[in-house]
Design a protein around this motif. Structure first.
Motif, short mmCIF file in Angstrom:
data_model
loop_
_atom_site.label_atom_id
_atom_site.label_comp_id
_atom_site.label_asym_id
_atom_site.label_seq_id
_atom_site.Cartn_x
_atom_site.Cartn_y
_atom_site.Cartn_z
N LEU A 87 0.83 -1.20 0.00
CA LEU A 87 0.00 0.00 0.00
C LEU A 87 0.86 1.25 0.00
O LEU A 87 1.85 1.34 0.72
CB LEU A 87 -0.91 0.01 1.22
N TRP A 88 0.50 2.19 -0.82
CA TRP A 88 1.12 3.51 -0.88
C TRP A 88 2.60 3.47 -1.27
O TRP A 88 3.34 4.40 -0.99
CB TRP A 88 0.94 4.26 0.44
N ASN A 89 3.04 2.39 -1.91
CA ASN A 89 4.42 2.31 -2.39
C ASN A 89 4.37 1.93 -3.86
O ASN A 89 3.96 0.83 -4.20
CB ASN A 89 5.22 1.29 -1.59
N GLU A 90 4.79 2.81 -4.71
CA GLU A 90 4.68 2.60 -6.15
C GLU A 90 6.01 2.32 -6.83
O GLU A 90 6.13 2.45 -8.04
CB GLU A 90 4.02 3.84 -6.79
N GLU A 91 7.02 1.94 -6.05
CA GLU A 91 8.33 1.63 -6.61
C GLU A 91 8.91 0.38 -5.95
O GLU A 91 8.78 0.18 -4.74
CB GLU A 91 9.32 2.78 -6.39
N TYR A 92 9.53 -0.45 -6.79
CA TYR A 92 10.29 -1.59 -6.28
C TYR A 92 11.72 -1.11 -5.99
O TYR A 92 12.31 -0.41 -6.80
CB TYR A 92 10.39 -2.70 -7.33
N GLU A 93 12.27 -1.51 -4.86
CA GLU A 93 13.66 -1.26 -4.52
C GLU A 93 14.37 -2.62 -4.64
O GLU A 93 14.32 -3.43 -3.71
CB GLU A 93 13.79 -0.71 -3.10
#
Length: 146
Positions: A87-93
């Motif tokens: 949720l609320w994270n639109e990037e893969y690290e």
């Protein structure tokens, strides 16, 4: 108590809907590791999506299980899918972790590379890491390869 339980169920349902509606991102990584110590050495490579900096929360995408070789160089390949980053994270690290015993002391060391930050909408990610000499590389001494 019922309000809290209802709220948790609602968050769970929204989270499931969020993840199920996503198209997966396919990841592929490859590279070659090198050990200059002229001895049999072992290594383990893992590609994972870093969540909050806590190892227990990380999503393992793939791993190249522990291998031992007497050759100076060894190639590896990793591949897998992810369906969103929470949720609320639109990037893969995306991180690649290498554990090895190519050390003068023979003790195992671990290090990681963070090769890319990728938007979750990206359909395919290819990561190629050039030849990497791991001889005595890494500060973190570990007991196990995984």
């Amino acid at each position: 108590m019922r309000t809290t339980l209802g709220l948790l169920l609602l968050i769970g349902a929204v989270s499931c809907r969020f993840f199920l509606d996503r198209d997966p991102t396919s990841f592929f990584a490859n590279g070659t590791l090198s050990c200059k110590l002229n001895k049999t050495w072992c290594f383990h490579v893992k590609m994972y999506e870093d969540d909050f900096g806590f190892e227990f929360a990380n999503d393992v995408i793939d791993f190249y299980g522990t291998r031992c070789t007497s050759l100076e160089q060894h190639e590896y390949e990793l591949s897998g899918n992810q369906f969103g980053d929470g949720l609320w994270n639109e990037e893969y690290e995306i991180n690649i972790s290498v554990t090895h015993n190519c050390t003068i002391s023979g003790k195992k060391r671990r290090f990681r590379r963070m090769p890319q930050i990728v938007p979750v909408e990206t359909p395919r990610v290819e990561i190629t890491l050039d030849l990497l000499d791991v001889t005595d590389l890494g500060n973190e001494f570990v007991e196990h390869y995984v």
